[in-house]
Design a protein around this motif. Sequence first.
Motif, PDB file in Angstrom:
ATOM      1  N   UNK A  38       0.836  -1.193   0.000  1.00  8.51           N
ATOM      2  CA  UNK A  38       0.000   0.000   0.000  1.00  8.51           C
ATOM      3  C   UNK A  38       0.873   1.246   0.000  1.00  8.51           C
ATOM      4  N   UNK A  39       0.769   2.004  -1.072  1.00  7.89           N
ATOM      5  CA  UNK A  39       1.498   3.267  -1.210  1.00  7.89           C
ATOM      6  C   UNK A  39       0.488   4.366  -1.535  1.00  7.89           C
ATOM      7  N   UNK A  40      -0.591   4.403  -0.745  1.00 10.23           N
ATOM      8  CA  UNK A  40      -1.708   5.291  -1.068  1.00 10.23           C
ATOM      9  C   UNK A  40      -2.042   6.303   0.014  1.00 10.23           C
ATOM     10  N   UNK A  41      -1.711   6.016   1.261  1.00  8.36           N
ATOM     11  CA  UNK A  41      -2.235   6.841   2.370  1.00  8.36           C
ATOM     12  C   UNK A  41      -1.160   7.544   3.180  1.00  8.36           C
ATOM     13  N   UNK A  42       0.060   7.605   2.642  1.00  8.62           N
ATOM     14  CA  UNK A  42       1.139   8.377   3.253  1.00  8.62           C
ATOM     15  C   UNK A  42       1.503   7.897   4.655  1.00  8.62           C
ATOM     16  N   UNK A  43       1.416   6.587   4.851  1.00  9.85           N
ATOM     17  CA  UNK A  43       1.811   5.996   6.125  1.00  9.85           C
ATOM     18  C   UNK A  43       3.329   5.794   6.147  1.00  9.85           C
ATOM     19  N   UNK A  44       3.886   5.717   7.339  1.00  6.28           N
ATOM     20  CA  UNK A  44       5.316   5.487   7.483  1.00  6.28           C
ATOM     21  C   UNK A  44       5.600   4.008   7.200  1.00  6.28           C
ATOM     22  N   UNK A 226       0.384  10.528  13.090  1.00  7.86           N
ATOM     23  CA  UNK A 226       0.020   9.536  12.078  1.00  7.86           C
ATOM     24  C   UNK A 226       1.090   9.338  11.015  1.00  7.86           C
ATOM     25  N   UNK A 227       1.910  10.344  10.779  1.00  9.98           N
ATOM     26  CA  UNK A 227       2.812  10.299   9.633  1.00  9.98           C
ATOM     27  C   UNK A 227       4.192   9.781  10.025  1.00  9.98           C
ATOM     28  N   UNK A 228       5.134  10.647  10.337  1.00 10.81           N
ATOM     29  CA  UNK A 228       6.496  10.169  10.563  1.00 10.81           C
ATOM     30  C   UNK A 228       6.596   9.289  11.802  1.00 10.81           C
ATOM     31  N   UNK A 229       5.697   9.462  12.765  1.00 14.85           N
ATOM     32  CA  UNK A 229       5.727   8.631  13.975  1.00 14.85           C
ATOM     33  C   UNK A 229       5.078   7.262  13.761  1.00 14.85           C
ATOM     34  N   UNK A 230       4.371   7.084  12.651  1.00 10.24           N
ATOM     35  CA  UNK A 230       3.836   5.767  12.303  1.00 10.24           C
ATOM     36  C   UNK A 230       2.707   5.278  13.188  1.00 10.24           C
ATOM     37  N   UNK A 231       1.899   6.193  13.722  1.00 11.95           N
ATOM     38  CA  UNK A 231       0.803   5.798  14.619  1.00 11.95           C
ATOM     39  C   UNK A 231      -0.567   6.072  14.006  1.00 11.95           C
ATOM     40  N   UNK A 232      -0.671   5.954  12.688  1.00 13.35           N
ATOM     41  CA  UNK A 232      -1.928   6.281  11.999  1.00 13.35           C
ATOM     42  C   UNK A 232      -3.106   5.466  12.532  1.00 13.35           C
ATOM     43  N   UNK A 233      -2.859   4.216  12.896  1.00 15.70           N
ATOM     44  CA  UNK A 233      -3.935   3.351  13.370  1.00 15.70           C
ATOM     45  C   UNK A 233      -4.454   3.716  14.742  1.00 15.70           C
ATOM     46  N   UNK A 234      -3.720   4.554  15.473  1.00 11.60           N
ATOM     47  CA  UNK A 234      -4.161   4.955  16.813  1.00 11.60           C
ATOM     48  C   UNK A 234      -4.963   6.246  16.807  1.00 11.60           C
ATOM     49  N   UNK A 235      -4.867   7.023  15.731  1.00 11.67           N
ATOM     50  CA  UNK A 235      -5.601   8.272  15.581  1.00 11.67           C
ATOM     51  C   UNK A 235      -5.291   9.250  16.719  1.00 11.67           C
ATOM     52  N   UNK A 236      -4.195   9.959  16.605  1.00 12.35           N
ATOM     53  CA  UNK A 236      -3.861  10.972  17.607  1.00 12.35           C
ATOM     54  C   UNK A 236      -3.131  12.143  16.954  1.00 12.35           C
ATOM     55  N   UNK A 237      -3.694  13.327  17.163  1.00 12.94           N
ATOM     56  CA  UNK A 237      -3.089  14.554  16.672  1.00 12.94           C
ATOM     57  C   UNK A 237      -3.198  15.622  17.742  1.00 12.94           C
ATOM     58  N   UNK A 238      -2.588  16.774  17.488  1.00 10.49           N
ATOM     59  CA  UNK A 238      -2.658  17.844  18.488  1.00 10.49           C
ATOM     60  C   UNK A 238      -2.643  19.214  17.822  1.00 10.49           C
TER      61      UNK A 238
END
Length: 366
Positions: A38-44, A226-238
């Motif tokens: 998967x190279x579609x959602x900009x995940x790490x 979600x991006x460089x930290x690779x935690x997209x599946x946890x859903x956390x932003x600030x």
Amino acid sequence: MANKKDLIREEILSIKPYVPGKPIEEVKRELGLEEVIKLASNENPLGASQSAIDVMKKAAEDVHIYPDGNVYRLRKKLSEKLGVAENELTFGNGSDEIVIMLGQAFMNPDDEIIMAETTFSEYRFSANIMGGNIVQVPLKDYTHDLDAMLEAVTEQTKMIFVCNPNNPTGTMVGQEEVEEFLEEVPDDVLVIFDEAYSEYATSDDYPETIDYLDDYDNLIILRTFSKIHGLAGLRIGYGIADEEIISYIDRVRQPFNIGALAQKAAIASLEDEEHVQQSLEYNQQGKKYLYQQFEELGLDYVPTQTNFILVDIEQDNNQVFQEMLERGVIIRSMDSYGYDTKIRVTIGLPDENKRFIKELKEVIRD
């Protein structure tokens, strides 16, 4: 029963559901494939920090207990790392939840938001759901045109969204442009810099917007794990902003909106600077490789400050998307952004990048 449509708020009818990148398991199931990338959602592509994974495994024993609604430990950690006060931070179930909270906290019917014509779609959703109006400003050379955005400001303008670096083009506006822009925006207009991809930006001209917080009470900065930290599946932003602005956002923030595992993993990720640096290095190497391949193929691309590249494959992008899908490579067609021949590809690990190029060559030559 009455027509169900009559029960719906009118504003909801203008909203188009967000369409995410196809999940790997769905593609495997639908197409009977065993190997899919998967190279579609900009995940790490490196995934999360091992420290974060270890912390989550341990914390799983306590998932029967509600999380800390005040996000105390992560708040304290970010405060120290960023050099901002603890009460200048708010948290969302992904930074896109904060975008929604901004609409809930500040938008009145017929207020206006200004956004780029080609950028992250959730800004539009935030306005639509509150009955606001959307003013779209075309990009200039695939980049936010801050001068044109300033010219679009009216008495009805409530918020301006600047995605920097921009999704889906990967471009950025520099320090001098940002400083001049902030100086000219009226004090009663909120300026939101969405910096989801900021850790990937390597330009010396990338602005340190946190430095402007003391001078501009109307500035709001959004970031994500979600991006460089690779935690997209946890859903956390600030979000970072003036203390009073944060207090209004927090009035609409749901209790316990940040899960316990997410909080602990985010803290561990912040402490693992080596993982962030390694992620950036892999991204730089992959970017260089893909640039070279696109140039050899004679394909135009937009130089990026992110972990994805917008490239013109000079063919119907939906057809290319489907053929790549059948070959087990998930990319993103850009037709929904008005680009009929462009795709967006996330920079993956070396083997993933090579496989993408191999399959792309075969598809566009067929």
